[in-house]
Every structure is written in C-alpha cells, then in structure tokens.
Write an enzyme that holds these catalytic residues in place. Structure first.
Site, mmCIF file in Angstrom:
data_model
loop_
_atom_site.group_PDB
_atom_site.id
_atom_site.type_symbol
_atom_site.label_atom_id
_atom_site.label_comp_id
_atom_site.label_asym_id
_atom_site.label_seq_id
_atom_site.Cartn_x
_atom_site.Cartn_y
_atom_site.Cartn_z
ATOM 1 N N GLU A 79 1.040 -1.241 0.217
ATOM 2 C CA GLU A 79 0.046 0.122 0.350
ATOM 3 C C GLU A 79 0.692 1.050 0.085
ATOM 4 O O GLU A 79 -0.032 2.774 0.306
ATOM 5 C CB GLU A 79 -1.150 0.253 1.401
ATOM 6 C CG GLU A 79 -0.729 -0.420 2.358
ATOM 7 C CD GLU A 79 -0.743 0.218 3.330
ATOM 8 O OE1 GLU A 79 -2.002 0.829 3.535
ATOM 9 O OE2 GLU A 79 -1.205 -0.900 4.345
ATOM 10 N N CYS A 111 -3.256 -3.147 4.625
ATOM 11 C CA CYS A 111 -2.421 -4.563 5.684
ATOM 12 C C CYS A 111 -2.892 -6.014 5.178
ATOM 13 O O CYS A 111 -2.215 -7.212 5.248
ATOM 14 C CB CYS A 111 -2.765 -4.531 6.859
ATOM 15 S SG CYS A 111 -2.125 -2.459 7.360
ATOM 16 N N HIS A 233 -1.970 -9.967 12.975
ATOM 17 C CA HIS A 233 -1.764 -8.261 11.420
ATOM 18 C C HIS A 233 -1.053 -7.371 13.128
ATOM 19 O O HIS A 233 -2.022 -7.465 14.230
ATOM 20 C CB HIS A 233 -2.292 -8.093 10.946
ATOM 21 C CG HIS A 233 -1.761 -7.056 10.319
ATOM 22 N ND1 HIS A 233 -1.214 -7.024 10.227
ATOM 23 C CD2 HIS A 233 -2.432 -5.590 10.725
ATOM 24 C CE1 HIS A 233 -1.141 -4.849 9.760
ATOM 25 N NE2 HIS A 233 -2.245 -4.299 10.301
HETATM 26 N N1 CAA Z 1 2.663 3.428 30.989
HETATM 27 C C1 CAA Z 1 1.638 1.981 30.276
HETATM 28 N N2 CAA Z 1 0.651 2.037 29.602
HETATM 29 C C2 CAA Z 1 0.450 3.295 29.014
HETATM 30 C C3 CAA Z 1 1.106 4.865 29.657
HETATM 31 C C4 CAA Z 1 2.155 4.836 30.362
HETATM 32 N N3 CAA Z 1 3.031 5.621 31.024
HETATM 33 N N4 CAA Z 1 0.842 5.840 29.300
HETATM 34 C C5 CAA Z 1 -0.643 4.921 28.413
HETATM 35 N N5 CAA Z 1 -0.503 4.085 28.495
HETATM 36 C C6 CAA Z 1 -1.220 2.800 27.566
HETATM 37 C C7 CAA Z 1 -2.714 3.405 27.909
HETATM 38 O O1 CAA Z 1 -3.813 2.915 28.614
HETATM 39 C C8 CAA Z 1 -2.917 2.552 26.178
HETATM 40 O O2 CAA Z 1 -3.187 1.063 26.713
HETATM 41 P P1 CAA Z 1 -4.462 0.510 25.956
HETATM 42 O O3 CAA Z 1 -4.956 0.800 24.719
HETATM 43 O O4 CAA Z 1 -4.663 -1.066 26.719
HETATM 44 O O5 CAA Z 1 -5.953 0.841 26.823
HETATM 45 C C9 CAA Z 1 -1.759 2.287 25.124
HETATM 46 O O6 CAA Z 1 -0.667 2.798 26.274
HETATM 47 C C10 CAA Z 1 -1.794 3.921 24.613
HETATM 48 O O7 CAA Z 1 -2.676 4.993 24.754
HETATM 49 P P2 CAA Z 1 -3.760 6.064 23.911
HETATM 50 O O8 CAA Z 1 -4.128 4.865 23.872
HETATM 51 O O9 CAA Z 1 -3.885 6.853 24.593
HETATM 52 O O10 CAA Z 1 -2.365 6.263 23.276
HETATM 53 P P3 CAA Z 1 -2.837 6.716 21.818
HETATM 54 O O11 CAA Z 1 -4.207 7.310 21.819
HETATM 55 O O12 CAA Z 1 -1.860 8.154 21.782
HETATM 56 O O13 CAA Z 1 -2.761 6.029 20.312
HETATM 57 C C11 CAA Z 1 -3.164 4.239 18.737
HETATM 58 C C12 CAA Z 1 -2.721 4.450 20.564
HETATM 59 C C13 CAA Z 1 -4.552 4.587 18.552
HETATM 60 C C14 CAA Z 1 -2.474 2.812 18.498
HETATM 61 C C15 CAA Z 1 -1.712 5.106 17.949
HETATM 62 O O14 CAA Z 1 -0.476 4.213 18.131
HETATM 63 C C16 CAA Z 1 -2.183 4.699 16.640
HETATM 64 O O15 CAA Z 1 -3.345 5.387 15.928
HETATM 65 N N6 CAA Z 1 -1.668 4.231 15.449
HETATM 66 C C17 CAA Z 1 -2.106 4.028 13.954
HETATM 67 C C18 CAA Z 1 -3.836 2.848 13.793
HETATM 68 C C19 CAA Z 1 -2.949 1.565 14.266
HETATM 69 O O16 CAA Z 1 -1.928 0.564 14.378
HETATM 70 N N7 CAA Z 1 -4.127 0.751 14.464
HETATM 71 C C20 CAA Z 1 -4.650 -0.650 14.757
HETATM 72 C C21 CAA Z 1 -5.788 -1.200 13.649
HETATM 73 S S1 CAA Z 1 -5.794 -1.204 12.525
HETATM 74 C C22 CAA Z 1 -4.924 -2.133 11.527
HETATM 75 O O17 CAA Z 1 -4.454 -2.934 12.317
HETATM 76 C C23 CAA Z 1 -4.182 -1.570 10.044
HETATM 77 C C24 CAA Z 1 -2.582 -0.906 10.001
HETATM 78 O O18 CAA Z 1 -1.865 -2.199 9.925
HETATM 79 C C25 CAA Z 1 -2.528 0.176 10.581
#
Ligand code: CAA
Length: 384
Positions: A79, A111, A233
């Site tokens: 992609e 993906c 994945h």
């Molecule tokens: N110590 C330990 N854990 C902590 C922490 C700390 N100090 N601070 C935060 N965390 C934890 C949170 O509790 C959370 O855990 P859970 O998900 O288990 O609740 C985790 O860290 C992530 O925190 P946030 O949700 O607040 O993080 P974020 O809002 O900054 O974003 C994300 C996380 C949504 C994955 C972001 O990185 C993102 O958008 N990534 C790209 C999209 C993606 O990968 N999506 C996956 C599904 S789509 C897919 O699979 C296709 C593809 O390849 C894209």
C-alpha cells in the site's frame, strides 16, 4: 495435496530508531510506547530504499535456482508502492532474474493484500502443482512526525514461496473473511503519510476478529484448544493481545498459558521493527515459528489478517515435518542485530526528505529529468 509456504524470508533496512528516545523527544512516558503500545524500536528507511528494494532483498534471501525455474507468477502486495500504474512485481521479476514468461501483478487493500496474494497463490498452485508462486508483501508505514500514529510506524518486507509439498506449513482451505466500508485509515494519492482514526481502527480490528472467530468456529467446529498459537496482523504488538483477550476465556487454563506464551513469541520481531502493513501478519508468523519452543509438526496455527478500510481473513495452517529446519531464524536475528541506531534528529531529517512536499522541483523540468535518469538507472539494473 498439500499446498503452502515452502520458504519465508524477511528484510528490513539497516537503520533503526529507539522508541524510548522518541518518547523523550515527544514528551511522552517511555512506558506508554514500550508497554502500553508494545513497541521498542522502529525501522528507518534510508533514501535509497523503497518497497521494491526491500521486497527484492527479502526474496533474494530465500530463492534457489529450482524456485527460479518453477516460479511463473509474482504477486506483490503493497500500500506504499512506487508507481500508480506499473506493478512493483515487474521490477521484482527483473531484479530477481525470474523468467519473463511469468505473470506479475501488484495488489492493494491496506494491510490485508498479502493474504489475498497468498490465497491466490495457493489456489493457483492447487491447479498447477509443479509451479511455484512468489508472494512479496512490502511496505513503509508512515503517519507523520509527532502524530499519535508515529510510534506505530515501521518498514520491511516478507517474501514467501508457495509450492506443493511445502517444507514449512500447509495452508488449509478453511478461510473465513469479510469486507466492510469503514473510514478508519486511508492515504489519499497526494500523500506519503496515512490518515487514521487510530482508536476506531483498533475497535474495527477487534470487532472483525471476534466476528470471524465466531464464524470460523461455526463453519469448522474448531475450538480454541485446537491451536498451538495465533499469528495476528501486528500494527503494534499490543493489538494482538487486545484481539486474543476477547476469546481467551474459551480456552482451558493450560491452553491459556500456552496461547499467551506463543503470542509473546509471535511479537518478538514486530516489537523491533514496527508495522510492515502487508507483511506484518507474516512477520508475526515468522516470529512465532522462530521463538515458540513447543510447536510440533502436525499442529495447527491460526492466522488473522486485517487491513483497514476494512477487510479481514482468518484461516489455519498446519506445521509440516521438520518445519523448524526451514525457518530462517539465524538469518533474521543477524539482520536485526547488525542495524545501526539513528538519533531522533537524524530520523526526522530522513523522514522529512521523503515527503512529497520536499521534492519541490518534482514538477519542474530539472526535477522531471532527475526522476527520468533515476528510472533509467533502474532499467539498467543499477538499482540493486
Ligand atoms: N505506561 C503504560 N501504559 C501506558 C502509559 C504508561 N505511562 N500511558 C499510556 N499507556 C497505555 C494506554 O493505557 C493504552 O493502553 P490500552 O490501549 O491497553 O488502553 C496505550 O498505552 C495507548 O495509549 P493511548 O490509547 O492513549 O494512545 P494514543 O491515543 O496516543 O494512540 C494508537 C494509540 C491509536 C494505537 C495510535 O498509535 C495510532 O493511531 N496508531 C496507528 C493506527 C493503528 O495502528 N491502528 C491499529 C488497528 S488498524 C490496523 O491494524 C491496520 C494498520 O496496520 C494500520
């Protein structure tokens, strides 16, 4: 007749970013990245590499003369391709010295496309058991500097030879799959970085896994205790755990321990590389095969492939006799161990230089001439 993965190879560039350093630079707690998201390092792609060179390097590591003689189809899933018209598979065919008398095609569905390619290859070899298909899944995952997705970037390629009487695993004809129009992740044609609703994408992934698991159980009568492990994945390693946790209560306590241990085994490589998009689920499979200590020939593994937008597939594979002899663990470990760390500043500089906006002269005659010269260089075979 058994058809499946005869060989599997992996490639990632020689540069890597430490995510604790990135957390400090972004003002985040490192544990959010290393524990909350489950990533330690991320591949950094230099300017002289792209999905073609990565895919070719992955394939180069596994192809034998016998493969070259039998391959008459190259399926390239990506992609983050380099051209909106010409297939990356055409470049790969040439750079790998494969026969001109072969079909070449590029596939796209986020993906998920690597799995579609694998299934097409399986079906083709079922009809023509003496032939082999090269499936390459290669991507650069880019979200943007200081975005929530940044910690889940990554890059690399998986190459697989699909053949009859495969040495590593047979692909079973038990797939369940689904597609649904969802706006969780997309990349308009004028952008290098993906746009994503990260939390929605995580929810859709989990929901599609649960839906397909229930459908799979109904269709096959299999239960969770039937599987030695899962390859998910892995856009980030925590994602696999989030999916599996939804059904873990269905397993016996002993099996829960086994599945959790083997989930950790499946996450080892992705944790050090990041998201490979199309190749990610197969890096997870390679990691599971490389790090699980209790797998036995004849046992089944479950594979869950997800691509935003969204499409998903769940199927099983069966481990073949002496499969461990053909898993390139030593080669993969050596590839990862020799990488050079880059600082956050160096990573940012490389990242910025690869965005469309940085090619300010791309639409001038000088820019067009430079691109043509580069293209002709590839045609001359200088690209390797
Ligand atoms: N110590 C330990 N854990 C902590 C922490 C700390 N100090 N601070 C935060 N965390 C934890 C949170 O509790 C959370 O855990 P859970 O998900 O288990 O609740 C985790 O860290 C992530 O925190 P946030 O949700 O607040 O993080 P974020 O809002 O900054 O974003 C994300 C996380 C949504 C994955 C972001 O990185 C993102 O958008 N990534 C790209 C999209 C993606 O990968 N999506 C996956 C599904 S789509 C897919 O699979 C296709 C593809 O390849 C894209």
């Amino acid at each position: 007749m058994k058809i499946g993965i005869d060989k599997i190879g992996f490639y990632t560039p020689n540069y890597v970013l430490d995510l604790t350093a990135l957390a400090h630079a972004r003002g985040d707690e490192p544990e959010k990245y290393t524990l909350g998201i489950g990533q330690s390092q991320q591949a950094v792609v230099p300017n002289d590499e792209d999905v073609v060179t990565m895919g070719v390097n992955a394939a180069q590591s596994i192809l034998t003369d016998e493969d070259r003689a039998a391959i008459d189809m190259v399926i390239f899933a990506t992609e983050s391709g380099i051209d909106n018209s010409k297939s990356a598979a055409v470049y790969a065919q040439k750079l790998l010295n494969l026969s001109e008398f072969s079909r070449t095609i590029e596939l796209k569905q986020a993906c998920y496309a690597g799995t579609f390619g694998l299934m097409q290859a399986r079906d083709y070899v079922t009809l023509h058991p003496e032939r082999r298909v090269l499936v390459i899944a290669s991507d650069i995952a880019r979200y943007g500097l200081a975005t929530p997705g940044e910690v889940t970037q990554g890059a690399g390629a998986i190459a697989m030879v699909v053949a009859s009487a495969p040495k590593i695993l047979a692909i079973n004809s038990d797939s369940v799959y689904m597609s649904r129009d969802v706006a969780d992740f997309w990349r308009p044609v004028d952008r290098e970085e993906a746009l994503v609703d990260g939390h929605l994408s995580t929810d859709v992934y989990k929901e599609m896994f649960l839906t397909l698991w229930q459908r799979y159980q109904k269709a096959t009568q299999h239960v969770l205790d039937d599987f030695a492990g899962f390859a998910f994945h892995l856009p980030y390693t925590k994602m696999g755990k989030k999916a599996l946790d939804q059904i873990m209560a269905e397993a016996t306590p002993v099996q829960q321990t086994r599945l959790a241990t083997n989930l950790t085994a499946s996450q080892v490589y992705s944790r050090q590389v990041g998201n490979l998009y199309t190749g990610s689920v197969y890096l997870s499979l390679l990691s599971l095969l490389s790090h699980a200590t209790d797998l036995v020939a004849g046992e089944d593994l479950a594979v869950f492939s997800y691509g935003s937008g969204a499409e998903a597939e769940l199927y099983s594979v069966t481990l073949q006799d002496n499969f461990a002899d053909y898993v390139p663990k030593t080669m993969t470990d050596a590839l990862l161990a020799k990488r050079q760390l880059v600082s956050v500043t160096e990573y940012e500089k490389i990242f910025q230089s690869q965005l469309y906006d940085s090619h300010v002269d791309a639409h001038t005659q000088a820019g067009a001439d430079a691109k043509t010269a580069q293209f002709l260089g590839w045609q001359g075979g200088e690209r390797q």
